[in-house]
Motif scaffolding. Sequence first.
Motif, PDB file in Angstrom:
ATOM      1  N   VAL A   6       3.240  -2.804   8.122  1.00  0.00           N
ATOM      2  CA  VAL A   6       2.338  -2.312   6.838  1.00  0.00           C
ATOM      3  C   VAL A   6       1.312  -3.324   6.758  1.00  0.00           C
ATOM      4  O   VAL A   6       1.722  -4.601   6.355  1.00  0.00           O
ATOM      5  N   ASP A  10      -3.525  -0.353   4.662  1.00  0.00           N
ATOM      6  CA  ASP A  10      -2.826   0.825   5.107  1.00  0.00           C
ATOM      7  C   ASP A  10      -2.653   1.718   4.028  1.00  0.00           C
ATOM      8  O   ASP A  10      -2.301   1.248   2.685  1.00  0.00           O
ATOM      9  N   TYR A  11      -2.176   2.747   4.164  1.00  0.00           N
ATOM     10  CA  TYR A  11      -1.370   3.943   3.052  1.00  0.00           C
ATOM     11  C   TYR A  11       0.215   3.931   3.663  1.00  0.00           C
ATOM     12  O   TYR A  11       0.370   4.011   4.685  1.00  0.00           O
ATOM     13  N   VAL A  12       0.793   4.113   2.494  1.00  0.00           N
ATOM     14  CA  VAL A  12       2.247   4.104   2.603  1.00  0.00           C
ATOM     15  C   VAL A  12       2.820   5.401   2.226  1.00  0.00           C
ATOM     16  O   VAL A  12       2.409   5.924   0.993  1.00  0.00           O
ATOM     17  N   VAL A  76       3.887   4.744   7.458  1.00  0.00           N
ATOM     18  CA  VAL A  76       2.719   4.243   7.074  1.00  0.00           C
ATOM     19  C   VAL A  76       1.634   4.935   7.990  1.00  0.00           C
ATOM     20  O   VAL A  76       1.843   5.524   9.032  1.00  0.00           O
ATOM     21  N   ILE A  77       0.412   5.019   7.197  1.00  0.00           N
ATOM     22  CA  ILE A  77      -0.634   5.621   7.899  1.00  0.00           C
ATOM     23  C   ILE A  77      -1.635   4.444   7.952  1.00  0.00           C
ATOM     24  O   ILE A  77      -2.058   3.853   6.727  1.00  0.00           O
ATOM     25  N   GLY A  78      -2.079   3.943   9.212  1.00  0.00           N
ATOM     26  CA  GLY A  78      -2.875   2.822   9.286  1.00  0.00           C
ATOM     27  C   GLY A  78      -4.194   3.067  10.150  1.00  0.00           C
ATOM     28  O   GLY A  78      -3.842   4.123  11.111  1.00  0.00           O
ATOM     29  N   LEU A  79      -4.997   2.249  10.113  1.00  0.00           N
ATOM     30  CA  LEU A  79      -6.225   2.486  11.074  1.00  0.00           C
ATOM     31  C   LEU A  79      -5.729   1.951  12.374  1.00  0.00           C
ATOM     32  O   LEU A  79      -5.246   0.757  12.219  1.00  0.00           O
ATOM     33  N   ARG A  81      -5.986  -0.671  14.939  1.00  0.00           N
ATOM     34  CA  ARG A  81      -6.319  -2.184  15.075  1.00  0.00           C
ATOM     35  C   ARG A  81      -6.241  -2.696  16.429  1.00  0.00           C
ATOM     36  O   ARG A  81      -5.314  -2.226  17.096  1.00  0.00           O
TER      37      ARG A  81
END
Length: 94
Positions: A6, A10-12, A76-79, A81
């Motif tokens: 995370v 990020d969005y959880v 988790v939703i993340g861009l 990287r």
Amino acid sequence: MIGIGVMPGDYVLVRPTQEVLDGEVAVVLIPGEQAATLKRLYRFGDEVTLLSENPLFSRMVYLAEDVQVQGRMLGVIGLPRPRVSRLSELPRHE
């Protein structure tokens, strides 16, 4: 919670619940503060221990009656990287 991937921004995904199993990552309201945190939760008798996945943060111990669990982390939703390998940190010879 960088130890579990995370990262800042990020969005959880959280399932609202007050019931979590020992070792699950939970959203918990911090007693005496107007803040919540995302930590692994463990119960020991009448105490709750919150552990961070980031070794720079120490464990937090509270009375169980003071802890308010708000939900359980599902994902988790993340861009995307760029991943940096240790090889990129080595000095370059020119």
